[in-house]
Design an enzyme around this catalytic site. Structure first.
Site, PDB file in Angstrom:
ATOM      1  N   GLU A 174     -26.391 -36.821 -77.054  1.00 31.90           N
ATOM      2  CA  GLU A 174     -26.139 -35.369 -76.969  1.00 31.90           C
ATOM      3  C   GLU A 174     -24.655 -34.993 -77.036  1.00 31.90           C
ATOM      4  O   GLU A 174     -24.139 -34.268 -76.171  1.00 31.90           O
ATOM      5  CB  GLU A 174     -26.822 -34.805 -75.706  1.00 31.90           C
ATOM      6  CG  GLU A 174     -28.324 -35.076 -75.749  1.00 31.90           C
ATOM      7  CD  GLU A 174     -29.079 -34.671 -74.490  1.00 31.90           C
ATOM      8  OE1 GLU A 174     -28.451 -34.168 -73.552  1.00 31.90           O
ATOM      9  OE2 GLU A 174     -30.303 -34.862 -74.458  1.00 31.90           O
ATOM     10  N   GLU A 281     -37.839 -38.894 -78.593  1.00 28.44           N
ATOM     11  CA  GLU A 281     -38.327 -38.287 -77.334  1.00 28.44           C
ATOM     12  C   GLU A 281     -39.345 -37.184 -77.617  1.00 28.44           C
ATOM     13  O   GLU A 281     -39.308 -36.119 -76.985  1.00 28.44           O
ATOM     14  CB  GLU A 281     -37.150 -37.702 -76.526  1.00 28.44           C
ATOM     15  CG  GLU A 281     -36.037 -38.675 -76.240  1.00 28.44           C
ATOM     16  CD  GLU A 281     -34.899 -38.097 -75.395  1.00 28.44           C
ATOM     17  OE1 GLU A 281     -35.068 -37.009 -74.809  1.00 28.44           O
ATOM     18  OE2 GLU A 281     -33.844 -38.749 -75.343  1.00 28.44           O
TER      19      GLU A 281
HETATM   20  O1  9MR Z   1     -37.053 -36.977 -68.638  1.00 24.23           O
HETATM   21  C1  9MR Z   1     -35.832 -37.391 -68.054  1.00 24.23           C
HETATM   22  C2  9MR Z   1     -35.823 -37.048 -66.580  1.00 24.23           C
HETATM   23  O2  9MR Z   1     -36.809 -37.818 -65.908  1.00 24.23           O
HETATM   24  C3  9MR Z   1     -34.467 -37.328 -65.981  1.00 24.23           C
HETATM   25  O3  9MR Z   1     -34.446 -36.853 -64.655  1.00 24.23           O
HETATM   26  C4  9MR Z   1     -33.367 -36.655 -66.798  1.00 24.23           C
HETATM   27  C5  9MR Z   1     -31.997 -37.028 -66.291  1.00 24.23           C
HETATM   28  O4  9MR Z   1     -31.812 -38.401 -66.384  1.00 24.23           O
HETATM   29  O5  9MR Z   1     -33.452 -37.015 -68.161  1.00 24.23           O
HETATM   30  C6  9MR Z   1     -34.676 -36.697 -68.753  1.00 24.23           C
HETATM   31  O6  9MR Z   1     -34.680 -37.174 -70.082  1.00 24.23           O
HETATM   32  C7  9MR Z   1     -33.789 -36.528 -70.961  1.00 24.23           C
HETATM   33  C8  9MR Z   1     -33.253 -37.607 -71.889  1.00 24.23           C
HETATM   34  O7  9MR Z   1     -32.634 -38.628 -71.147  1.00 24.23           O
HETATM   35  C9  9MR Z   1     -32.278 -37.026 -72.906  1.00 24.23           C
HETATM   36  N1  9MR Z   1     -32.899 -35.935 -73.629  1.00 24.23           N
HETATM   37  C10 9MR Z   1     -33.500 -34.882 -72.826  1.00 24.23           C
HETATM   38  C11 9MR Z   1     -34.499 -35.492 -71.841  1.00 24.23           C
HETATM   39  C12 9MR Z   1     -35.179 -34.399 -71.029  1.00 24.23           C
HETATM   40  O8  9MR Z   1     -34.256 -33.711 -70.241  1.00 24.23           O
END
Ligand code: 9MR
Length: 377
Positions: A174, A281
């Site tokens: 990101e 994702e």
């Molecule tokens: O789904 C993930 C959630 O469980 C975590 O708390 C969060 C922070 O680590 O990240 C979420 O996953 C994200 C991913 O790492 C990057 N793209 C967006 C995802 C959803 O927020």
């Protein structure tokens, strides 16, 4: 434990809470049955016979996000072993987990996931080494003169530990600004520059793991064409500067209201680099929790059309560019989207392990003959 960092997200900017492991309620693993869905033009889905596992259907590894707690849930492990061929740790391979608050390093959860993947014959995908939303307190507590060494050391230790165990890494996650207007400013860019921290992360990861596919990973690339274009210009610039980017990750958190063709167009532009592509994702929330039946059916039809388009666009890639197709959770209840109340159906299985409408959209998208895909593309 430190709460996870917030990740901005299209149309659900506050949409995740604490990581959620096993909830303690055993779920019954239920075998597949057909789903009858509302017909709606091109996106119509008919009742289907018992479906083949996703890993037999998708012409590439099929991934899913996993948290350690889910490995203790036999309904989850049974379904995953049947359907899935690749795992991405949902949060336990990030700085927020690995850098413990006492200053130590924590590898118990990611090691457990790696062991499970190996024992289950699944590939492992690393997520994510450097992310604007993580590591700020740790990094800024280090004396400025020592920050570069700390950055390099983090990557050397983490990527070195899993060297040979994973197929690829999301090296930088990101990097592009929320709306696609340039790159994000963050603690990493303050130290090394906006392109500089990305180039450094890729070089360090390559040194630590010579064989992993190294991804620049981002979201909204298909939802916001301007952001997709900024992302691809960044890839081009970094490659020209010699950065070892060897994969393109498009998260695929879908906004189902985007126009038809936008996903296909982004995938075509991304594919022009000739690099492996990871749909890393995928989920497709309907925002359906409070909707009446008619509106829910309309949202379903949109969801079906966009997910089919993603599947077709991915399947149309040359084989060497199909790294993996990953869903951000196995069952609807596993989705971070549902951690604030639930009711949405953004994934391929419901909480009883039965295929959802999104699953049927994947079946249809991945079953479309190549010629049809080409015409639609
Ligand atoms: O789904 C993930 C959630 O469980 C975590 O708390 C969060 C922070 O680590 O990240 C979420 O996953 C994200 C991913 O790492 C990057 N793209 C967006 C995802 C959803 O927020």
């Amino acid at each position: 434990m430190k709460p996870p960092a917030h990740t901005p997200h299209p149309s659900r900017s506050a949409a995740h809470l604490l990581p959620q492991g096993q909830k303690g309620t055993p779920r019954r693993a239920v075998l597949l049955s057909g789903l009858a869905l509302a017909a709606c033009g091109r996106a119509s889905v008919q009742a289907a016979p018992a479906a083949a596992p996703l890993k037999a259907l998708v012409p590439a590894p099929v991934g899913v996000a996993v948290m350690r707690g889910q490995l203790e849930d036999t309904a989850w492990t049974t379904l995953a072993r049947r359907e899935i061929s690749q795992l991405t740790p949902e949060w336990e391979m990030k700085m927020e987990y690995i850098l413990a608050q006492d200053g130590g390093w924590r590898f118990d959860a990611p090691d457990r996931i790696a062991t499970f993947a190996r024992a289950s014959g699944m590939r492992l995908h690393g997520h994510a080494l450097i992310w604007y939303s993580q590591g700020q307190d740790w990094f800024e507590a280090i004396k400025p003169a020592r920050r570069a060494a700390a950055f390099d050391d983090y990557i050397a230790v983490v990527a070195g530990r899993y060297r040979g165990q994973l197929a690829g890494w999301d090296v930088v996650n990101e990097a592009v600004a929320e709306d696609g207007d340039g790159l994000r400013s963050c603690h990493w860019s303050a130290q090394f520059g906006q392109d500089g921290y990305i180039a450094r992360a890729f070089a360090q990861t390559r040194a630590a793991d010579p064989d992993a596919v190294l991804f620049l990973n981002d979201y909204n690339l298909e939802n916001l064409p301007r952001k997709g274009a900024t992302f691809l210009r960044l890839v081009e610039r970094l490659l020209a500067a010699g950065a070892p980017i060897t994969g393109i990750g498009t998260q695929g958190h879908l906004d189902i209201d985007i126009p038809a063709g936008q996903i296909t167009a982004f995938m075509r532009d991304a594919a022009a680099f000739g690099l492996p592509i990871h749909v890393s994702e995928l989920d497709a929330p309907m925002g359906a929790g409070l909707l009446d039946r008619a509106r829910r059916d309309a949202r379903r039809a949109l969801q079906t059309a966009r997910v089919m388009e993603y599947a077709e666009a991915f399947a149309a890639l040359p084989e060497r560019q199909r790294y993996a197709f990953t869903l951000w959770g196995l069952r609807d209840g596993d989705s971070f989207v549902n951690r604030q109340g639930g009711g949405d159906s953004p994934l391929a299985f419901d909480d009883a392990g039965r295929p959802t409408a999104l699953h049927q959209a994947l079946v249809q998208g991945f079953s479309a003959p190549a010629t049809v895909r080409k015409e639609r593309g």
